[in-house]
Design a protein around this motif. Sequence first.
Motif, PDB file in Angstrom:
ATOM      1  N   GLY A 192     -20.218  15.640  36.633  1.00 20.33           N
ATOM      2  CA  GLY A 192     -19.087  16.101  36.082  1.00 20.33           C
ATOM      3  C   GLY A 192     -19.183  17.471  35.515  1.00 20.33           C
ATOM      4  O   GLY A 192     -18.401  18.312  35.783  1.00 20.33           O
ATOM      5  N   LEU A 193     -19.972  17.848  34.483  1.00 21.61           N
ATOM      6  CA  LEU A 193     -20.292  18.927  33.737  1.00 21.61           C
ATOM      7  C   LEU A 193     -20.738  20.092  35.045  1.00 21.61           C
ATOM      8  O   LEU A 193     -20.288  21.166  35.191  1.00 21.61           O
ATOM      9  N   GLY A 194     -21.727  19.807  35.693  1.00 23.76           N
ATOM     10  CA  GLY A 194     -22.379  20.796  36.789  1.00 23.76           C
ATOM     11  C   GLY A 194     -21.285  21.239  37.583  1.00 23.76           C
ATOM     12  O   GLY A 194     -21.200  22.530  37.992  1.00 23.76           O
ATOM     13  N   PHE A 229     -16.342  12.241  31.659  1.00 22.56           N
ATOM     14  CA  PHE A 229     -16.740  12.605  30.281  1.00 22.56           C
ATOM     15  C   PHE A 229     -17.259  14.053  30.303  1.00 22.56           C
ATOM     16  O   PHE A 229     -17.026  15.120  29.617  1.00 22.56           O
ATOM     17  N   GLY A 230     -18.135  14.232  31.447  1.00 21.14           N
ATOM     18  CA  GLY A 230     -18.707  15.471  31.616  1.00 21.14           C
ATOM     19  C   GLY A 230     -17.877  16.699  32.080  1.00 21.14           C
ATOM     20  O   GLY A 230     -18.059  17.399  31.504  1.00 21.14           O
ATOM     21  N   MET A 231     -16.688  16.335  32.595  1.00 26.21           N
ATOM     22  CA  MET A 231     -15.685  17.201  33.006  1.00 26.21           C
ATOM     23  C   MET A 231     -14.926  17.643  31.772  1.00 26.21           C
ATOM     24  O   MET A 231     -14.499  19.063  31.423  1.00 26.21           O
ATOM     25  N   ALA A 232     -14.633  16.688  30.911  1.00 27.25           N
ATOM     26  CA  ALA A 232     -13.952  16.835  29.612  1.00 27.25           C
ATOM     27  C   ALA A 232     -14.805  17.773  28.637  1.00 27.25           C
ATOM     28  O   ALA A 232     -14.396  18.437  28.073  1.00 27.25           O
ATOM     29  N   LEU A 233     -16.080  17.620  28.819  1.00 26.09           N
ATOM     30  CA  LEU A 233     -17.183  18.287  27.764  1.00 26.09           C
ATOM     31  C   LEU A 233     -16.741  19.715  28.241  1.00 26.09           C
ATOM     32  O   LEU A 233     -16.997  20.575  27.552  1.00 26.09           O
ATOM     33  N   PHE A 234     -16.880  20.059  29.621  1.00 27.76           N
ATOM     34  CA  PHE A 234     -16.793  21.365  29.970  1.00 27.76           C
ATOM     35  C   PHE A 234     -15.574  21.956  29.632  1.00 27.76           C
ATOM     36  O   PHE A 234     -15.457  23.138  29.102  1.00 27.76           O
ATOM     37  N   GLU A 235     -14.534  21.366  29.643  1.00 27.40           N
ATOM     38  CA  GLU A 235     -13.020  21.801  29.059  1.00 27.40           C
ATOM     39  C   GLU A 235     -13.350  22.046  27.574  1.00 27.40           C
ATOM     40  O   GLU A 235     -12.973  23.259  27.168  1.00 27.40           O
ATOM     41  N   VAL A 236     -13.902  21.400  26.948  1.00 25.27           N
ATOM     42  CA  VAL A 236     -14.237  21.572  25.424  1.00 25.27           C
ATOM     43  C   VAL A 236     -15.020  22.885  25.269  1.00 25.27           C
ATOM     44  O   VAL A 236     -14.592  23.975  24.639  1.00 25.27           O
ATOM     45  N   LEU A 237     -15.977  22.852  25.894  1.00 23.61           N
ATOM     46  CA  LEU A 237     -16.889  23.890  25.840  1.00 23.61           C
ATOM     47  C   LEU A 237     -16.416  25.454  26.228  1.00 23.61           C
ATOM     48  O   LEU A 237     -16.543  26.344  25.645  1.00 23.61           O
ATOM     49  N   GLU A 238     -15.774  25.266  27.416  1.00 21.74           N
ATOM     50  CA  GLU A 238     -14.700  26.624  27.833  1.00 21.74           C
ATOM     51  C   GLU A 238     -13.902  26.931  26.583  1.00 21.74           C
ATOM     52  O   GLU A 238     -13.866  28.121  26.587  1.00 21.74           O
ATOM     53  N   ARG A 239     -13.148  26.106  26.115  1.00 20.61           N
ATOM     54  CA  ARG A 239     -12.135  26.604  24.958  1.00 20.61           C
ATOM     55  C   ARG A 239     -12.747  27.059  23.939  1.00 20.61           C
ATOM     56  O   ARG A 239     -12.460  28.110  23.469  1.00 20.61           O
ATOM     57  N   ARG A 240     -14.073  26.623  23.383  1.00 18.92           N
ATOM     58  CA  ARG A 240     -14.645  27.140  22.552  1.00 18.92           C
ATOM     59  C   ARG A 240     -15.103  28.584  22.908  1.00 18.92           C
ATOM     60  O   ARG A 240     -14.964  29.464  21.981  1.00 18.92           O
ATOM     61  N   HIS A 241     -15.646  28.572  24.134  1.00 16.91           N
ATOM     62  CA  HIS A 241     -16.270  29.697  24.558  1.00 16.91           C
ATOM     63  C   HIS A 241     -15.135  31.116  24.469  1.00 16.91           C
ATOM     64  O   HIS A 241     -15.419  32.116  24.060  1.00 16.91           O
ATOM     65  N   GLN A 242     -13.943  30.442  25.051  1.00 12.51           N
ATOM     66  CA  GLN A 242     -13.075  31.440  25.159  1.00 12.51           C
ATOM     67  C   GLN A 242     -12.461  32.046  23.826  1.00 12.51           C
ATOM     68  O   GLN A 242     -11.830  33.091  23.573  1.00 12.51           O
TER      69      GLN A 242
END
Lengths: 143, 149
Positions: free
Chosen positions: A95-97, B126-139
């Motif tokens: 998912g993350l990758g 969950f991994g994809m949602a984690l990406f969204e959270v990290l992206e928002r924080r990064h932006q």
Amino acid sequence: MHIDWSHFTPWTSLAGGLLIGLAAALFVLCNGRIAGISGIVGGLLRPSRGEVGWRLAFVFGLVLAPLAYSLVAVLPARRIDASITLLIVAGVLVGLGTRYGAGCTSGHGVCGLSRLSPRSLVATLAFMASGFATVFIVRHLIA
Amino acid sequence: MMAVLFSWLAGLLFGVGLILAGMANPAKVLGFLDLAGAWDPSLALVMGGAIALGLGAFTLAKRRTRSLLGLPMQLPSNRKIDRRLMLGSVLFGIGWGLAGICPGPALVLVGAGEGKGVLFVLAMLFGMALFEVLERRHQAKAHAARTSC
């Protein structure tokens, strides 16, 4: 390396590949979109107007595929060897990758290579190499 | 409405293709990724078959600004080969190699009533949602850095 002829299924795999290509072709020509599964699913996590319906429809189609297949033929055997813990770790990494790399086997591998994108070629080589290396480490170094 | 119908049809066809190809069997996928063991080259033919058909379709698509349904042609414009692309793809490859499951087949496994498939999809979301959270924080951080100077 030796080839496992007993599990080699050239004709069904080629036919399946052609169907996948047909689906991607239909999707880009009719909907004007890339049939990239990770992008389609990932987009549902940042929903915007007019973007939810078609994404859910595509996912629904994928989920319904085993039922459709079983109406015509017997579903091929499948086996998942990974343990529960390993599945969770693998799922999170996938998912993350795929979201960081902006694509997976379908978006970069099938669609990206079909449109001759250098970016997708690099991504495909990277995840293939990483997949080969991971299986090598798990099956031949650790086990 | 037509767009949603064609989207559903494309997903269905894609899924049937994955099953026929053997991609919905994680053990077979791992057999393909195991170059040093008993190697099953079948999945190379899946990619070959898909691209053989895809090449013509995408060549046509690139020449159009609208799809056959009159929708805007939305092909990726990003050509950057950067750290995000590499790191993301490598992480994805590790996950793929651990379980033998990538996003499309994962959803097909859910449809087949496979409990392990459901678990994998939940972890993937969950991994994809984690990406969204990290992206928002990064932006947000990038925005703060821009406005402070």
